[in-house]
Design an enzyme around this catalytic site. Structure first.
Site, PDB file in Angstrom:
ATOM      1  N   GLY A 267     -41.456  62.989 -14.136  1.00 35.46           N
ATOM      2  CA  GLY A 267     -41.971  63.535 -15.380  1.00 35.46           C
ATOM      3  C   GLY A 267     -41.406  62.755 -16.550  1.00 35.46           C
ATOM      4  O   GLY A 267     -40.350  62.119 -16.429  1.00 35.46           O
TER       5      GLY A 267
ATOM      6  N   GLN B  75     -38.898  60.975 -25.140  1.00 35.26           N
ATOM      7  CA  GLN B  75     -38.087  60.055 -24.342  1.00 35.26           C
ATOM      8  C   GLN B  75     -38.496  58.595 -24.542  1.00 35.26           C
ATOM      9  O   GLN B  75     -37.782  57.691 -24.112  1.00 35.26           O
ATOM     10  CB  GLN B  75     -38.199  60.406 -22.853  1.00 35.26           C
TER      11      GLN B  75
ATOM     12  N   CYS C  15     -32.675  62.997 -15.066  1.00 43.93           N
ATOM     13  CA  CYS C  15     -33.474  62.740 -16.256  1.00 43.93           C
ATOM     14  C   CYS C  15     -33.430  61.247 -16.569  1.00 43.93           C
ATOM     15  O   CYS C  15     -32.353  60.645 -16.515  1.00 43.93           O
ATOM     16  CB  CYS C  15     -32.900  63.548 -17.430  1.00 43.93           C
ATOM     17  N   LEU C  16     -34.590  60.675 -16.875  1.00 40.72           N
ATOM     18  CA  LEU C  16     -34.624  59.242 -17.168  1.00 40.72           C
ATOM     19  C   LEU C  16     -33.838  58.913 -18.434  1.00 40.72           C
ATOM     20  O   LEU C  16     -33.472  57.764 -18.649  1.00 40.72           O
ATOM     21  CB  LEU C  16     -36.069  58.761 -17.304  1.00 40.72           C
TER      22      LEU C  16
ATOM     23  N   HIS D 213     -38.422  71.386 -17.458  1.00 39.55           N
ATOM     24  CA  HIS D 213     -37.576  70.258 -17.899  1.00 39.55           C
ATOM     25  C   HIS D 213     -38.297  69.458 -18.992  1.00 39.55           C
ATOM     26  O   HIS D 213     -37.694  69.126 -20.018  1.00 39.55           O
ATOM     27  CB  HIS D 213     -37.256  69.387 -16.678  1.00 39.55           C
ATOM     28  N   GLU D 214     -39.578  69.141 -18.757  1.00 41.49           N
ATOM     29  CA  GLU D 214     -40.304  68.287 -19.708  1.00 41.49           C
ATOM     30  C   GLU D 214     -40.590  69.018 -21.019  1.00 41.49           C
ATOM     31  O   GLU D 214     -40.465  68.432 -22.098  1.00 41.49           O
ATOM     32  CB  GLU D 214     -41.607  67.769 -19.088  1.00 41.49           C
TER      33      GLU D 214
ATOM     34  N   HIS E 107     -37.745  69.003 -23.325  1.00 43.14           N
ATOM     35  CA  HIS E 107     -37.598  67.763 -24.103  1.00 43.14           C
ATOM     36  C   HIS E 107     -38.316  67.870 -25.453  1.00 43.14           C
ATOM     37  O   HIS E 107     -37.875  67.282 -26.445  1.00 43.14           O
ATOM     38  CB  HIS E 107     -38.182  66.575 -23.334  1.00 43.14           C
TER      39      HIS E 107
HETATM   40 NI    NI Z   1     -35.749  64.434 -18.713  1.00 48.43          NI
END
Ligand code: NI
Length: 181
Positions: free
Chosen positions: A47, A52, A102-103, A144-145, A148
Site C-alpha cells: 500500500g 508518502q 511502512c515504506l 494503515h494507508e 497516512h
Molecule cells: Ni505506511
C-alpha cells in the site's frame, strides 16, 4: 510512468493533514496514482498513500497478494487499486494485533492493533463511488494507508514500543505472538 521519491519518517509531509482531491477524473490525479502504483510495486509494498510521495492529497493505492488474503475474502484485482478520498468506518469492536511495516519507515516492523473489519468508501479514477467491507489483512492495510492521510504513522498506534523491531529480528517477535502477526 515514473518512480517517485519516498518520504521517510521525519519529513513533515508525513505529519500533516492531506487535502481532499477535488476532481478524481483529473488526468494529473491519474498520473500521480499510476506513478504511486509503480513506486509501491518497485519497493515491494502492499500500500502507498500520496503523502508518502510528498503529495499531501487524499489518495491511496494498494495491491494485496493473494496469499495474504483470508479465505473468506473475495479475490483482489490483479492490478493495484486506487481509492480517492477514502473514508473508513469500523465494523464492530474486534481489534487484532498484527505486524506492520511502512515504506516510509524502512527496515522496521511493529505490532499494531487494528479493527478486524472496516467498511470503506472512496472514489475511483473514473469518478465513480466505490465501497465495500474489508476484513483481516485488507482491513489492516486500509487503516494503515488512511492513517497516512491524517499524519499518523504505525508506531503512533503501538501500545508497546518494545515490539518495534528491525525486520531481520522479527522472527523473535513471531515466536512470542504465535500466528497472530
Ligand atoms: Ni505506511
Amino acid at each position: 510512468m515514473a518512480l517517485l521519491k519516498l518520504a521517510r519518517m521525519g519529513h513533515p509531509v508525513l505529519r500533516g493533514q492531506a487535502m481532499e482531491v477535488e476532481d478524481p477524473r483529473d488526468p494529473e490525479v491519474a498520473r500521480l496514482a499510476a506513478d504511486m502504483a509503480e513506486t509501491m510495486l518497485d519497493a515491494a509494498g502492499v500500500g502507498l498513500a500520496a503523502p508518502q510521495v510528498h503529495e499531501p492529497r487524499r489518495l491511496i493505492v494498494f495491491h494485496l497478494p493473494a496469499d495474504r488474503l483470508e479465505e473468506d475474502q473475495p479475490p483482489e484485482p490483479a492490478t493495484p487499486v486506487v481509492l480517492v478520498n477514502p473514508v473508513l468506518q469500523p465494523v464492530g469492536d474486534d481489534i487484532v494485533l498484527g505486524l506492520e511495516g511502512c515504506l516510509s519507515i524502512p527496515d522496521l516492523r511493529g505490532l499494531v492493533p487494528r479493527y478486524a473489519t472496516v467498511d470503506y468508501w472512496g472514489i475511483g479514477l473514473d469518478g465513480v463511488p466505490v465501497s465495500g467491507r474489508a476484513a483481516g489483512f485488507k482491513a489492516r492495510v486500509l487503516q494503515h494507508e488512511v492513517d497516512h492521510l491524517d499524519g499518523i504513522l504505525f508506531p503512533d498506534r503501538m501500545p508497546d514500543l518494545r515490539s518495534l523491531v528491525f525486520t531481520s529480528e522479527v522472527h523473535h517477535l513471531l515466536n512470542d505472538v504465535g500466528d497472530q502477526a
